[in-house]
Motif scaffolding. Structure first.
Motif, short mmCIF file in Angstrom:
data_model
loop_
_atom_site.label_atom_id
_atom_site.label_comp_id
_atom_site.label_asym_id
_atom_site.label_seq_id
_atom_site.Cartn_x
_atom_site.Cartn_y
_atom_site.Cartn_z
N ASP A 1 0.84 -1.21 0.00
CA ASP A 1 0.00 0.00 0.00
C ASP A 1 0.87 1.26 0.00
O ASP A 1 0.56 2.24 -0.68
N GLU A 2 1.96 1.22 0.77
CA GLU A 2 2.87 2.36 0.80
C GLU A 2 3.54 2.56 -0.57
O GLU A 2 3.68 3.69 -1.04
N LEU A 3 3.95 1.47 -1.19
CA LEU A 3 4.57 1.56 -2.51
C LEU A 3 3.66 2.27 -3.50
O LEU A 3 4.12 3.10 -4.30
N ARG A 4 2.37 2.00 -3.43
CA ARG A 4 1.41 2.62 -4.36
C ARG A 4 1.31 4.13 -4.17
O ARG A 4 0.86 4.83 -5.08
N THR A 5 1.70 4.65 -3.02
CA THR A 5 1.59 6.08 -2.76
C THR A 5 2.81 6.85 -3.26
O THR A 5 2.80 8.09 -3.26
N LEU A 6 3.85 6.14 -3.69
CA LEU A 6 5.10 6.79 -4.07
C LEU A 6 5.18 6.97 -5.59
O LEU A 6 4.35 6.48 -6.34
N SER A 7 6.21 7.67 -6.00
CA SER A 7 6.47 7.85 -7.43
C SER A 7 7.94 8.14 -7.63
O SER A 7 8.67 8.47 -6.69
N GLY A 8 8.39 8.02 -8.87
CA GLY A 8 9.76 8.37 -9.21
C GLY A 8 10.81 7.57 -8.44
O GLY A 8 10.66 6.37 -8.20
N ILE A 9 11.87 8.27 -8.01
CA ILE A 9 12.99 7.65 -7.32
C ILE A 9 12.55 6.94 -6.04
O ILE A 9 13.03 5.85 -5.72
N ALA A 10 11.63 7.56 -5.29
CA ALA A 10 11.18 6.96 -4.03
C ALA A 10 10.51 5.61 -4.29
O ALA A 10 10.74 4.63 -3.56
N ALA A 11 9.68 5.55 -5.33
CA ALA A 11 9.02 4.28 -5.68
C ALA A 11 10.03 3.25 -6.15
O ALA A 11 9.94 2.06 -5.80
N GLU A 12 11.00 3.71 -6.93
CA GLU A 12 12.02 2.79 -7.42
C GLU A 12 12.83 2.19 -6.29
O GLU A 12 13.09 0.98 -6.27
N ARG A 13 13.22 3.03 -5.33
CA ARG A 13 14.01 2.52 -4.19
C ARG A 13 13.22 1.50 -3.39
O ARG A 13 13.75 0.44 -3.03
N MET A 14 11.97 1.83 -3.08
CA MET A 14 11.20 0.89 -2.27
C MET A 14 10.94 -0.41 -3.02
O MET A 14 11.03 -1.51 -2.45
N PHE A 15 10.65 -0.31 -4.30
CA PHE A 15 10.45 -1.52 -5.11
C PHE A 15 11.69 -2.40 -5.09
O PHE A 15 11.60 -3.62 -4.89
N LEU A 16 12.85 -1.80 -5.30
CA LEU A 16 14.10 -2.56 -5.33
C LEU A 16 14.39 -3.21 -3.98
O LEU A 16 14.79 -4.38 -3.91
N GLU A 17 14.16 -2.47 -2.90
CA GLU A 17 14.39 -3.03 -1.57
C GLU A 17 13.46 -4.22 -1.31
O GLU A 17 13.89 -5.27 -0.81
N LEU A 18 12.18 -4.04 -1.65
CA LEU A 18 11.22 -5.13 -1.44
C LEU A 18 11.52 -6.32 -2.33
O LEU A 18 11.44 -7.48 -1.90
N MET A 19 11.89 -6.05 -3.59
CA MET A 19 12.09 -7.16 -4.52
C MET A 19 13.39 -7.90 -4.25
O MET A 19 13.48 -9.12 -4.48
N ILE A 20 14.42 -7.22 -3.76
CA ILE A 20 15.64 -7.92 -3.37
C ILE A 20 15.33 -8.92 -2.26
O ILE A 20 15.73 -10.09 -2.32
N ALA A 21 14.61 -8.47 -1.23
CA ALA A 21 14.23 -9.38 -0.13
C ALA A 21 13.34 -10.50 -0.65
O ALA A 21 13.47 -11.66 -0.23
#
Length: 218
Positions: free
Chosen positions: A151-171
Motif C-alpha cells: 500500500d505504501e509503494l502505491r503512494t510513491l512515485s519516481g525515485i522513491a518508488a524505485e528505491r522501495m520496489f528494489l528493496e522489497l524485490m531484493i528481499a
C-alpha cells in the motif's frame, strides 16, 4: 482510460496468455517425466513448493505491475516487465504440475510446512509424508512484502518508488532462492529440480542487478 492504464492492461493480458501457454506445455512435460519417477503426493515437497511458489511469484508480479505505473525509468520498467512475465510463466508451469499429478491447488496443510520437514537421506521420496519438524511453521513465506508495504509503494512515485520496489524485490528474491534451494535439497523429481535450479540462477542474477540499481539511487 489513461495511457498507463492501457499499458498495464495490455501487459497483464500478455502475461496471462503466456502463463496459459506454459500451463499447456507443463502438462505435456509432466506426463513425460511421470513415467520415470513416482508422482509426488499432496504433502510432498514438490507439491508444497508448487503451491507456495505460485503465491510467492504472484506477489512479485503484483509489485512489478505496481512500479511500472510509478516510474519513467527504462531500467526499472524493463526489470519489472521481465520479472512479471518470467514469474507468471513459472507460476503457470507449477499450476500445470499439480493438475497433471491430480493434486489440489489448495494446500491441505499450512504454507511452508514442506520446507520444515527433514531433508531426506538417499531416496528423496521417503520423506514426502513425514510430519513437519518440531517447532512452529512460519505463517509468512520468506521474503514476502506485507500488505502495508505494498500500500505504501502505491503512494510513491519516481525515485522513491524505485528505491522501495528494489528493496522489497531484493528481499523477495532472496526468499524465493531460499525456497528453491529447499526443494532442491528435498527432491530429485526432474521437472521440479530443473525449474528450481533455473529460479535460483535467475533470481541471484537479478538480485545483483537490483543491488546495483539501488546503489545508484541512494
Amino acid at each position: 482510460m489513461s495511457h498507463s492504464q492501457r499499458s498495464t492492461g495490455l501487459t497483464a493480458f500478455v502475461v496471462t496468455v503466456l502463463a496459459v501457454v506454459l500451463v499447456a506445455g507443463s502438462l505435456i512435460i509432466g506426463r513425460t517425466s511421470a513415467g520415470a519417477d513416482p508422482q509426488p503426493t499432496t504433502r510432498s515437497a514438490e507439491a508444497g513448493f508448487a503451491r507456495d511458489m505460485q503465491v510467492h511469484h504472484d506477489q512479485a508480479v503484483e509489485m512489478s505491475m505496481i512500479v511500472r505505473d510509478l516510474t519513467e525509468s527504462p531500467d526499472i520498467r524493463l526489470l519489472a516487465y521481465d520479472i512479471a512475465t518470467s514469474q507468471s510463466q513459472q507460476a503457470g508451469q507449477m499450476f500445470g504440475w499439480l493438475a497433471t499429478w491430480g493434486l489440489p491447488q489448495a494446500s491441505p496443510e499450512p504454507p511452508m510446512t514442506w520446507m520444515h520437514r527433514p531433508i531426506p537421506q538417499g531416496d528423496s521420496h521417503a520423506a514426502h509424508n513425514l510430519p513437519a519438524a518440531v517447532g512452529e511453521v512460519p505463517a509468512v513465506m520468506p521474503g514476502m512484502a506485507t500488505r502495508a508495504q505494498l500500500d505504501e509503494l502505491r503512494t510513491l512515485s519516481g525515485i522513491a518508488a524505485e528505491r522501495m520496489f528494489l528493496e522489497l524485490m531484493i528481499a523477495h528474491h532472496e526468499g524465493g532462492v531460499d525456497m528453491a534451494d529447499a526443494v532442491l535439497e528435498r527432491s530429485d523429481y526432474p521437472v521440479v529440480t530443473d525449474l528450481a535450479g533455473s529460479i535460483t540462477k535467475a533470481q541471484q542474477s537479478e538480485i545483483q542487478l537490483m543491488e546495483e540499481l539501488l546503489a545508484a539511487r541512494t
